[in-house]
Design an enzyme around this catalytic site. Structure first.
Site, short mmCIF file in Angstrom:
data_model
loop_
_atom_site.label_atom_id
_atom_site.label_comp_id
_atom_site.label_asym_id
_atom_site.label_seq_id
_atom_site.Cartn_x
_atom_site.Cartn_y
_atom_site.Cartn_z
N ASN A 126 0.83 -1.21 0.00
CA ASN A 126 0.00 0.00 0.00
C ASN A 126 0.86 1.27 0.00
OD1 ASN A 126 -2.39 -1.54 0.21
ND2 ASN A 126 -2.00 -1.80 2.39
N HIS B 248 -14.13 -2.57 6.37
CA HIS B 248 -12.96 -3.30 6.86
C HIS B 248 -13.23 -3.99 8.20
CE1 HIS B 248 -8.75 -3.52 8.51
NE2 HIS B 248 -8.52 -3.87 7.26
N GLU C 169 -15.97 3.12 4.73
CA GLU C 169 -14.65 3.43 4.17
C GLU C 169 -14.89 4.45 3.07
OE1 GLU C 169 -12.17 0.11 2.86
OE2 GLU C 169 -13.17 -1.19 4.29
N SER D 214 -10.94 -0.77 0.31
CA SER D 214 -9.64 -1.42 0.19
C SER D 214 -9.66 -2.65 -0.70
CB SER D 214 -9.13 -1.82 1.58
OG SER D 214 -10.04 -2.69 2.20
N ASP E 217 -13.67 6.38 7.10
CA ASP E 217 -12.34 5.76 7.18
C ASP E 217 -11.63 6.02 5.86
OD1 ASP E 217 -10.21 3.99 6.91
OD2 ASP E 217 -11.17 2.38 8.00
N HIS F 177 -7.32 4.33 2.69
CA HIS F 177 -6.72 4.16 1.35
C HIS F 177 -6.82 5.42 0.49
CE1 HIS F 177 -5.83 -0.12 1.76
NE2 HIS F 177 -6.84 -0.09 2.60
N LYS G 109 -0.05 3.51 4.89
CA LYS G 109 -0.27 3.21 3.47
C LYS G 109 0.41 4.32 2.65
CE LYS G 109 -4.40 0.89 5.09
NZ LYS G 109 -3.83 -0.41 5.40
C1 LIG Z 1 -10.04 0.59 5.41
C2 LIG Z 1 -9.04 0.21 6.45
N1 LIG Z 1 -9.20 0.68 7.71
C3 LIG Z 1 -8.33 0.38 8.69
C4 LIG Z 1 -7.22 -0.41 8.44
C5 LIG Z 1 -6.30 -0.75 9.56
O1 LIG Z 1 -5.18 0.05 9.51
P1 LIG Z 1 -3.78 -0.45 10.12
O2 LIG Z 1 -3.17 -1.35 9.09
O3 LIG Z 1 -3.02 0.80 10.36
O4 LIG Z 1 -4.10 -1.20 11.38
C6 LIG Z 1 -7.00 -0.89 7.16
C7 LIG Z 1 -5.78 -1.69 6.90
O5 LIG Z 1 -5.65 -2.52 6.11
C8 LIG Z 1 -7.93 -0.58 6.13
O6 LIG Z 1 -7.78 -1.05 4.90
#
Ligand SMILES: Cc1ncc(COP(=O)(O)O)c(C=O)c1O
Length: 389
Positions: free
Chosen positions: A44, A130, A174, A178, A203, A206, A237
């Site tokens: 990422n 997620h 999100e 992702s 969120d 990405h 990321k």
């Molecule tokens: C949409 C989303 N939120 C939260 C996270 C979690 O983040 P972290 O990898 O910093 O724990 C991810 C990680 O893959 C994600 O894709």
């Protein structure tokens, strides 16, 4: 221990067994696995900032000044001035009054959601959100409803029916998905949030660094930062570092400092990581062209795949290619691997059953030739493998 064997055997039978692979960096967009060089489409590091001299420099500076650890949680003695420096930068960058840091995006989501809602409340969550969002919802004890992916009619139907029976309501999604590479209809969700008196949490894991004129994410792109109650994002990321943030009103962040358990009961981010995140944010303004270069590259890769009539999803730097069955997705991923391309098969529970896919993450570090090679190998891999519809 038989239950462990039974679990692992079953995972294997279903082509769902996960294993680890130690990697080493091998130059832009590449990794070594067992001393063999691969084109890396599973990272990422969208803007190519992990390992950039600017981030290393900021990280080293923080390491020299503060040492290797913050050695306590923020509310004990781990509250370093460099954390405040980064929080102020984030608040400013995101256009919010205040920000708070977390050890990771996972910790941010489980902590924030479970602090915002409890048994008397209701949460409306996109079906494809997620796992960290899902776990936060479960931890909160709130009643929750999953709306069909980005389906505003379904969301409104659920809110209309359920909202009045609960105290607080939260809509959570999100921004750039992702696993699907598509974007939430945030404008319409803001309207719903206002109409039905709900909180809205976005969120941007990405999207930050990639989307929006400044790279602050989808909320910035649509000028909605002020209207969204909590904007969450990660440093691990596009920003080339590690950890996460939430940006919100000063009152809401003060509440988080007092209430979010994953913030209160966890050691603060290490100085070197916090320094790298500062470097990552600075790079977004110092080298804005990285964003447009990345999106151009993703567009080019998508055009190559379209020429080959592959079933590609989304519209940004995450390029998922739908396969369907787990077995076929694994076979295609293995075929890519044999050709020195590291692009993983995404299988349930990460994606819905029957929707296994190969997920390509395009980064600034991929050259046109890298993208052509990947598209070409993928085309041949699809031809050789019988795909059940
Ligand atoms: C949409 C989303 N939120 C939260 C996270 C979690 O983040 P972290 O990898 O910093 O724990 C991810 C990680 O893959 C994600 O894709």
């Amino acid at each position: 221990m038989e239950w462990i064997d039974a679990y692992l055997d079953e995972r294997k039978k279903q082509h769902l067994l996960r294993t680890l692979k130690p990697l080493r960096p091998a130059g832009p967009g590449r990794v070594y696995i067992n001393d063999v060089e691969y084109l890396n489409f599973s990272s990422n590091d969208y803007l190519g900032l992990a390992g950039h001299p600017r981030l290393r420099e900021e990280s080293q500076k923080a390491l020299n000044e503060y040492g290797t650890s913050s050695s306590a949680s923020r509310l004990m003695s781990g509250d370093l001035s460099i954390h405040h420096q980064l929080e102020e930068m984030i608040a400013d960058f995101m256009g919010k009054e205040k920000a708070i840091l977390f050890g990771s995006g996972y910790l941010a989501n489980i902590g924030l959601i479970s602090a915002l809602c409890d048994r008397k409340d209701v949460i409306f969550s996109d079906r494809l959100n997620h796992a960290s969002i899902v776990d936060g919802i479960r931890l909160s004890g709130a009643r929750f409803f999953r709306f069909r992916h980005n389906d505003l009619n379904h969301l409104e139907t659920l809110i209309k029916k359920e909202r009045k029976r609960y105290k607080k309501a939260l809509i959570v999604t999100e921004s750039l998905f992702s696993m699907d590479g598509d974007m939430a209809s945030v404008k319409e969700m803001v309207e719903l949030k206002e109409r039905y008196d709900a909180l809205f949490m976005l969120d941007e894991a990405h999207a930050v660094g990639v989307i929006g004129e400044k790279g602050a994410g989808l909320a910035e792109k649509y000028g909605l930062t002020k209207k969204i109650d909590i904007i969450m994002g990660t440093f691990g990321k596009a920003l080339g570092s590690y950890g996460a943030y939430a940006a919100a009103s000063a009152r809401l962040i003060d509440y988080c400092i007092n209430r979010v358990r994953s913030f209160i009961y966890s050691t603060a981010l290490p100085p070197s990581v916090t320094g790298a995140s500062i470097g990552g944010i600075k790079m977004l303004t110092e080298e804005p062209a990285r964003r447009s270069i990345l999106l151009e590259k993703a567009k080019y890769f998508r055009s190559l795949l379209k020429e080959n009539h592959l079933n590609i999803m989304g519209n940004a730097q995450i390029v998922p290619v739908l396969v369907g069955e787990n077995y076929n997705a694994l076979n295609i991923s293995n075929r890519l691997y044999e050709n020195a391309i590291f692009a993983l098969a995404m299988r349930p529970p990460t994606v819905p059953a029957g929707k296994a896919r190969i997920r390509f993450s395009i980064t600034c570090n991929h050259s046109e030739d890298d993208l052509k090679k990947a598209a070409d190998v993928l085309k041949h891999a699809f031809k050789q493998i019988p795909i059940s519809k």
